[in-house]
Design a protein around this motif. Sequence first.
Motif, PDB file in Angstrom:
ATOM      1  N   ILE A   5       0.916  -1.234  -0.092  1.00  0.00           N
ATOM      2  CA  ILE A   5       0.183   0.111  -0.214  1.00  0.00           C
ATOM      3  C   ILE A   5       1.233   1.379   0.065  1.00  0.00           C
ATOM      4  O   ILE A   5       2.063   1.270   0.694  1.00  0.00           O
ATOM      5  CB  ILE A   5      -0.903   0.045   1.209  1.00  0.00           C
ATOM      6  N   ASP A   6       0.257   2.155  -0.681  1.00  0.00           N
ATOM      7  CA  ASP A   6       1.295   3.575  -0.750  1.00  0.00           C
ATOM      8  C   ASP A   6       0.916   4.080   0.559  1.00  0.00           C
ATOM      9  O   ASP A   6      -0.242   4.478   1.032  1.00  0.00           O
ATOM     10  CB  ASP A   6       0.526   4.526  -1.977  1.00  0.00           C
ATOM     11  N   LEU A   7       2.096   4.459   1.369  1.00  0.00           N
ATOM     12  CA  LEU A   7       1.856   4.622   2.700  1.00  0.00           C
ATOM     13  C   LEU A   7       1.230   6.241   2.925  1.00  0.00           C
ATOM     14  O   LEU A   7       0.798   6.727   4.008  1.00  0.00           O
ATOM     15  CB  LEU A   7       3.059   4.375   3.440  1.00  0.00           C
ATOM     16  N   ARG A   8       1.173   6.983   1.761  1.00  0.00           N
ATOM     17  CA  ARG A   8       0.809   8.411   1.922  1.00  0.00           C
ATOM     18  C   ARG A   8      -0.643   8.400   1.792  1.00  0.00           C
ATOM     19  O   ARG A   8      -1.476   9.263   2.519  1.00  0.00           O
ATOM     20  CB  ARG A   8       1.251   9.108   0.682  1.00  0.00           C
ATOM     21  N   SER A  11      -2.330   8.178   5.341  1.00  0.00           N
ATOM     22  CA  SER A  11      -1.965   9.594   5.991  1.00  0.00           C
ATOM     23  C   SER A  11      -3.149  10.506   5.661  1.00  0.00           C
ATOM     24  O   SER A  11      -3.073  11.811   6.024  1.00  0.00           O
ATOM     25  CB  SER A  11      -0.721  10.110   6.269  1.00  0.00           C
ATOM     26  N   SER A  12      -3.746  10.252   4.660  1.00  0.00           N
ATOM     27  CA  SER A  12      -4.895  11.179   3.951  1.00  0.00           C
ATOM     28  C   SER A  12      -5.986  11.637   5.054  1.00  0.00           C
ATOM     29  O   SER A  12      -6.321  10.714   5.823  1.00  0.00           O
ATOM     30  CB  SER A  12      -5.229  10.670   2.743  1.00  0.00           C
ATOM     31  N   GLN A  13      -6.295  12.856   4.925  1.00  0.00           N
ATOM     32  CA  GLN A  13      -7.619  13.263   5.545  1.00  0.00           C
ATOM     33  C   GLN A  13      -8.849  12.542   5.306  1.00  0.00           C
ATOM     34  O   GLN A  13      -9.816  12.304   6.209  1.00  0.00           O
ATOM     35  CB  GLN A  13      -7.530  15.063   5.439  1.00  0.00           C
ATOM     36  N   ALA A  14      -8.908  12.375   3.794  1.00  0.00           N
ATOM     37  CA  ALA A  14     -10.176  11.527   3.803  1.00  0.00           C
ATOM     38  C   ALA A  14     -10.274  10.127   4.321  1.00  0.00           C
ATOM     39  O   ALA A  14     -11.503   9.693   4.922  1.00  0.00           O
ATOM     40  CB  ALA A  14     -10.367  11.526   2.225  1.00  0.00           C
ATOM     41  N   LEU A  15      -9.104   9.480   4.319  1.00  0.00           N
ATOM     42  CA  LEU A  15      -8.984   8.368   5.090  1.00  0.00           C
ATOM     43  C   LEU A  15      -9.226   8.131   6.544  1.00  0.00           C
ATOM     44  O   LEU A  15      -9.871   7.559   7.039  1.00  0.00           O
ATOM     45  CB  LEU A  15      -7.761   7.457   4.401  1.00  0.00           C
TER      46      LEU A  15
END
Length: 72
Positions: A5-8, A11-15
């Motif tokens: 998985i792309d670790l960025r 850390s997204s706000q949507a997730l």
Amino acid sequence: MAPPIDLRLVSSQALAATNTATLVISVGMFAAVTLIPQFTQTPRQVGYGFGATAGETGLFMVSVAACPSEHR
């Protein structure tokens, strides 16, 4: 080796908002499934509760599951 998985993305706000909403809903559902049977089986002499048997509590839980709380 690349992570699966792309670790960025993690850390997204949507997730983060999705995970927070999922946590709140899950805790609410767990509390309902745990506390409603305890409340319905609590004797009336305590001052609250219905004093229901296990079978009556099961029937009550069926009615809770059959009536969705979603408003349309």
